[in-house]
Write a protein that holds these residues in place. Structure first.
Motif, PDB file in Angstrom:
ATOM      1  N   LEU A  74       0.789  -1.302  -0.129  1.00 34.26           N
ATOM      2  CA  LEU A  74      -0.057  -0.084  -0.060  1.00 34.26           C
ATOM      3  C   LEU A  74       0.853   1.186  -0.113  1.00 34.26           C
ATOM      4  CD1 LEU A  74      -2.647   1.619   0.130  1.00 34.26           C
ATOM      5  CD2 LEU A  74      -2.837   1.169   2.562  1.00 34.26           C
ATOM      6  N   PRO A  75       1.615   1.321   0.831  1.00 36.77           N
ATOM      7  CA  PRO A  75       2.676   2.680   0.882  1.00 36.77           C
ATOM      8  C   PRO A  75       3.169   3.022  -0.427  1.00 36.77           C
ATOM      9  CG  PRO A  75       3.141   1.603   2.656  1.00 36.77           C
ATOM     10  CD  PRO A  75       2.353   0.652   1.969  1.00 36.77           C
ATOM     11  N   LEU A  76       3.709   2.021  -1.086  1.00 37.97           N
ATOM     12  CA  LEU A  76       4.450   2.272  -2.488  1.00 37.97           C
ATOM     13  C   LEU A  76       3.197   2.506  -3.504  1.00 37.97           C
ATOM     14  CD1 LEU A  76       7.246  -0.183  -2.621  1.00 37.97           C
ATOM     15  CD2 LEU A  76       7.514   2.304  -2.219  1.00 37.97           C
ATOM     16  N   ALA A  77       2.143   1.784  -3.378  1.00 33.35           N
ATOM     17  CA  ALA A  77       1.274   2.050  -4.063  1.00 33.35           C
ATOM     18  C   ALA A  77       0.478   3.461  -4.091  1.00 33.35           C
ATOM     19  CB  ALA A  77      -0.236   1.010  -3.994  1.00 33.35           C
ATOM     20  N   VAL A  78       0.387   3.931  -2.937  1.00 34.85           N
ATOM     21  CA  VAL A  78      -0.117   5.314  -2.719  1.00 34.85           C
ATOM     22  C   VAL A  78       0.681   6.446  -3.486  1.00 34.85           C
ATOM     23  CG1 VAL A  78      -0.398   6.998  -0.994  1.00 34.85           C
ATOM     24  CG2 VAL A  78      -1.455   4.631  -0.592  1.00 34.85           C
ATOM     25  N   MET A  79       2.104   6.088  -3.105  1.00 37.38           N
ATOM     26  CA  MET A  79       2.946   6.930  -3.873  1.00 37.38           C
ATOM     27  C   MET A  79       2.834   6.969  -5.469  1.00 37.38           C
ATOM     28  SD  MET A  79       6.505   5.954  -1.909  1.00 37.38           S
ATOM     29  CE  MET A  79       7.583   6.971  -2.984  1.00 37.38           C
ATOM     30  N   GLU A  80       2.603   5.825  -5.992  1.00 41.18           N
ATOM     31  CA  GLU A  80       2.146   5.795  -7.362  1.00 41.18           C
ATOM     32  C   GLU A  80       0.866   6.444  -7.827  1.00 41.18           C
ATOM     33  OE1 GLU A  80       4.653   1.289  -8.473  1.00 41.18           O
ATOM     34  OE2 GLU A  80       2.344   1.570  -8.019  1.00 41.18           O
ATOM     35  N   MET A  81       0.065   6.414  -7.001  1.00 42.56           N
ATOM     36  CA  MET A  81      -1.429   6.940  -7.300  1.00 42.56           C
ATOM     37  C   MET A  81      -1.247   8.388  -7.371  1.00 42.56           C
ATOM     38  SD  MET A  81      -4.026   4.807  -4.716  1.00 42.56           S
ATOM     39  CE  MET A  81      -3.744   2.790  -4.825  1.00 42.56           C
ATOM     40  N   TRP A  82      -0.239   8.941  -6.268  1.00 39.89           N
ATOM     41  CA  TRP A  82       0.145  10.496  -6.131  1.00 39.89           C
ATOM     42  C   TRP A  82       0.800  10.642  -7.349  1.00 39.89           C
ATOM     43  CZ3 TRP A  82      -1.560  14.422  -3.090  1.00 39.89           C
ATOM     44  CH2 TRP A  82      -0.901  15.527  -3.487  1.00 39.89           C
ATOM     45  N   ALA A  83       1.860   9.987  -7.812  1.00 41.41           N
ATOM     46  CA  ALA A  83       2.592  10.531  -9.105  1.00 41.41           C
ATOM     47  C   ALA A  83       2.067  10.094 -10.330  1.00 41.41           C
ATOM     48  CB  ALA A  83       4.208   9.815  -8.645  1.00 41.41           C
ATOM     49  N   MET A  84       1.613   9.026 -10.397  1.00 41.06           N
ATOM     50  CA  MET A  84       0.600   8.663 -11.766  1.00 41.06           C
ATOM     51  C   MET A  84      -0.561   8.354 -11.737  1.00 41.06           C
ATOM     52  SD  MET A  84       4.130   6.137 -12.922  1.00 41.06           S
ATOM     53  CE  MET A  84       4.208   5.683 -11.091  1.00 41.06           C
ATOM     54  N   PRO A  85      -1.434   9.070 -11.407  1.00 38.27           N
ATOM     55  CA  PRO A  85      -3.150   9.134 -11.250  1.00 38.27           C
ATOM     56  C   PRO A  85      -3.502   8.488 -12.375  1.00 38.27           C
ATOM     57  CG  PRO A  85      -2.733  11.286 -11.077  1.00 38.27           C
ATOM     58  CD  PRO A  85      -1.271  10.599 -11.047  1.00 38.27           C
ATOM     59  N   ALA A  86      -3.346   9.081 -13.566  1.00 33.95           N
ATOM     60  CA  ALA A  86      -3.927   8.778 -14.845  1.00 33.95           C
ATOM     61  C   ALA A  86      -3.355   7.129 -15.170  1.00 33.95           C
ATOM     62  CB  ALA A  86      -3.379   9.678 -16.147  1.00 33.95           C
ATOM     63  N   GLN A  87      -2.316   6.719 -14.708  1.00 36.57           N
ATOM     64  CA  GLN A  87      -2.055   5.342 -15.268  1.00 36.57           C
ATOM     65  C   GLN A  87      -2.571   4.507 -14.014  1.00 36.57           C
ATOM     66  OE1 GLN A  87       2.571   6.250 -15.589  1.00 36.57           O
ATOM     67  NE2 GLN A  87       2.228   4.518 -16.664  1.00 36.57           N
ATOM     68  N   VAL A  88      -2.757   4.830 -12.956  1.00 40.35           N
ATOM     69  CA  VAL A  88      -3.045   4.008 -11.734  1.00 40.35           C
ATOM     70  C   VAL A  88      -4.687   3.810 -12.131  1.00 40.35           C
ATOM     71  CG1 VAL A  88      -3.569   3.661  -9.425  1.00 40.35           C
ATOM     72  CG2 VAL A  88      -1.179   4.424 -10.149  1.00 40.35           C
ATOM     73  N   PHE A  89      -5.517   4.648 -12.401  1.00 38.82           N
ATOM     74  CA  PHE A  89      -6.940   4.644 -12.467  1.00 38.82           C
ATOM     75  C   PHE A  89      -7.454   4.451 -13.846  1.00 38.82           C
ATOM     76  CE2 PHE A  89      -5.723   7.058  -8.374  1.00 38.82           C
ATOM     77  CZ  PHE A  89      -6.175   6.118  -7.631  1.00 38.82           C
ATOM     78  N   SER A  90      -6.624   3.924 -14.766  1.00 38.38           N
ATOM     79  CA  SER A  90      -7.192   4.065 -16.095  1.00 38.38           C
ATOM     80  C   SER A  90      -8.210   2.925 -16.300  1.00 38.38           C
ATOM     81  CB  SER A  90      -5.930   3.949 -17.038  1.00 38.38           C
ATOM     82  OG  SER A  90      -5.541   2.723 -17.069  1.00 38.38           O
ATOM     83  N   THR A  91      -8.746   2.656 -17.282  1.00 40.76           N
ATOM     84  CA  THR A  91      -9.476   1.527 -17.923  1.00 40.76           C
ATOM     85  C   THR A  91      -8.983   0.252 -17.795  1.00 40.76           C
ATOM     86  OG1 THR A  91     -11.195   2.870 -18.716  1.00 40.76           O
ATOM     87  CG2 THR A  91     -11.133   0.623 -19.412  1.00 40.76           C
ATOM     88  N   LYS A  92      -7.361   0.523 -18.547  1.00 35.78           N
ATOM     89  CA  LYS A  92      -6.378  -0.592 -18.850  1.00 35.78           C
ATOM     90  C   LYS A  92      -6.052  -1.188 -17.212  1.00 35.78           C
ATOM     91  CE  LYS A  92      -2.114  -1.396 -21.009  1.00 35.78           C
ATOM     92  NZ  LYS A  92      -0.753  -1.196 -21.755  1.00 35.78           N
ATOM     93  N   ALA A  93      -5.716   0.122 -16.458  1.00 40.34           N
ATOM     94  CA  ALA A  93      -5.105  -0.800 -15.342  1.00 40.34           C
ATOM     95  C   ALA A  93      -6.338  -1.439 -14.462  1.00 40.34           C
ATOM     96  CB  ALA A  93      -5.037   0.560 -14.556  1.00 40.34           C
ATOM     97  N   LEU A  94      -7.501  -0.895 -14.619  1.00 38.51           N
ATOM     98  CA  LEU A  94      -8.716  -1.826 -13.931  1.00 38.51           C
ATOM     99  C   LEU A  94      -8.901  -3.078 -14.479  1.00 38.51           C
ATOM    100  CD1 LEU A  94     -10.912  -1.791 -12.218  1.00 38.51           C
ATOM    101  CD2 LEU A  94     -12.503  -1.111 -13.868  1.00 38.51           C
ATOM    102  N   SER A  95      -8.792  -3.390 -15.824  1.00 41.09           N
ATOM    103  CA  SER A  95      -8.775  -4.632 -16.361  1.00 41.09           C
ATOM    104  C   SER A  95      -7.903  -5.707 -15.786  1.00 41.09           C
ATOM    105  CB  SER A  95      -8.748  -4.308 -17.890  1.00 41.09           C
ATOM    106  OG  SER A  95      -9.611  -3.850 -18.214  1.00 41.09           O
ATOM    107  N   ALA A  96      -6.471  -4.841 -15.620  1.00 45.30           N
ATOM    108  CA  ALA A  96      -5.433  -5.480 -15.083  1.00 45.30           C
ATOM    109  C   ALA A  96      -5.378  -5.962 -13.719  1.00 45.30           C
ATOM    110  CB  ALA A  96      -4.043  -4.711 -15.144  1.00 45.30           C
TER     111      ALA A  96
END
Length: 318
Positions: A224-246
């Motif tokens: 979770l801590p590293l995931a939160v950092m990615e959510m903060w730095a790359m929200p478009a990649q983390v919350f995309s349709t492609k990411a959701l499918s993955a």
């Protein structure tokens, strides 16, 4: 006549019983083969996912959502066993956290990050070294007596791994020029080896799927801590349709389906025969890699893979 008729009927009954038993055995063998192939394919699909995404979905966000799906999906089983007293969390919390860290955290985000710079076949073959590592650790700790055949198998498997990691050029090992992804996979493989040694000792009275739920929850927590950092730095990649499918695919196919299938095979055919899935994994990964990613295995992969799988086979003999 009565005796002859009785004997004929008896022989016919025995023949029918034998035929039914043979038919049932054939069906069981077919089910086993299909089950082994499906579980190995489900497990290998995670390596294909790591390579196919190649950094387009942040690795620790992917690991966090994958393990969260597995933990929640198997939670009813874990909660039922906690209520029944089969999982006293107070006594098992630290082993559960340690198993989750080694088996789910180290074998989560780092594997997805590795896909950027190494192939799915490399990932599969390096991960196949885990039983050898477990054997060596067990031997060093006095938990297992290692014979000549096991040492020979270990040498073969390690030779195969070095051949693959070096690309056939030993100087790259000396110069530390191997792909960074291979190094991440080695870390993941070591983590999985530690997890293998620990997982049956963490909540030993719990079923496999209940333990997987707990370990997955721990893995999600560590990610979770590293995931939160990615959510903060790359929200478009983390919350995309492609990411959701993955996330859904990773949680369901190499997650829930693979673990449930492995548990079913273990209950049906025993842990020894179920471990044969290990040998099918690299084969499934190579085939999927070729079919989906267009990355056929090279001669060096075939040679290294034969050394690794042959070495693992020899090391598991008694």
């Amino acid at each position: 006549m009565g005796l002859e008729t009785f004997e004929g009927t008896s022989e016919g009954g025995h023949g029918a019983s034998a035929g039914a038993a043979s038919s049932a055995g054939a069906w069981l063998g077919a089910i086993a083969l299909i089950g082994f192939v499906l579980v190995a394919t489900a497990q290998a699909s995670n390596q294909i996912l790591a390579r196919g995404l190649a950094g387009s979905v942040p690795p620790f966000a992917l690991a966090f959502f994958r393990w969260s799906i597995v933990a929640v999906g198997l939670a009813p089983i874990a909660l039922a066993e906690i209520r029944d007293g089969r999982v006293p969390l107070g006594k098992n919390i630290w082993p559960v956290l340690a198993a989750g860290f080694m088996g789910m955290f180290l074998c989560g985000g780092p594997v997805y990050a590795a896909g950027v710079s190494t192939t799915a076949i490399h990932i599969a073959l390096i991960m196949a070294l885990s039983p050898i590592t477990v054997l060596l650790i067990s031997a060093m700790r006095g938990m297992e007596r290692v014979g000549l055949l096991q040492w020979l198998g270990t040498a073969l498997a390690l030779s195969g791994a070095l051949l693959i990691i070096s690309g056939g050029h030993p100087q790259t090992l000396i110069e530390l020029e191997t792909a960074s992804g291979d190094g991440l996979v080695v870390i993941a493989m070591l983590g999985w080896s530690g997890y293998t040694l620990l997982q049956s000792r963490a909540a030993p009275k719990a079923s496999l799927l209940a333990r997987i739920s707990l370990f997955s929850g721990a893995g999600a927590l560590f990610s979770l801590p590293l995931a939160v950092m990615e959510m903060w730095a790359m929200p478009a990649q983390v919350f995309s349709t492609k990411a959701l499918s993955a996330y859904v695919f990773a949680g369901v196919v190499p997650g829930l389906l693979a673990y449930a299938g492995f548990a079913w095979l273990g209950g049906k055919f025993g842990s020894v025969r179920t471990s044969l899935v290990l040998y099918l994994g690299p084969i499934a990964s190579a085939l999927l890699s070729f079919a989906i990613l267009g990355e056929p295995p090279k001669l060096i992969h075939l040679l290294g893979g034969l050394l690794i799988l042959g070495g693992v086979w020899a090391s598991l003999r008694r």
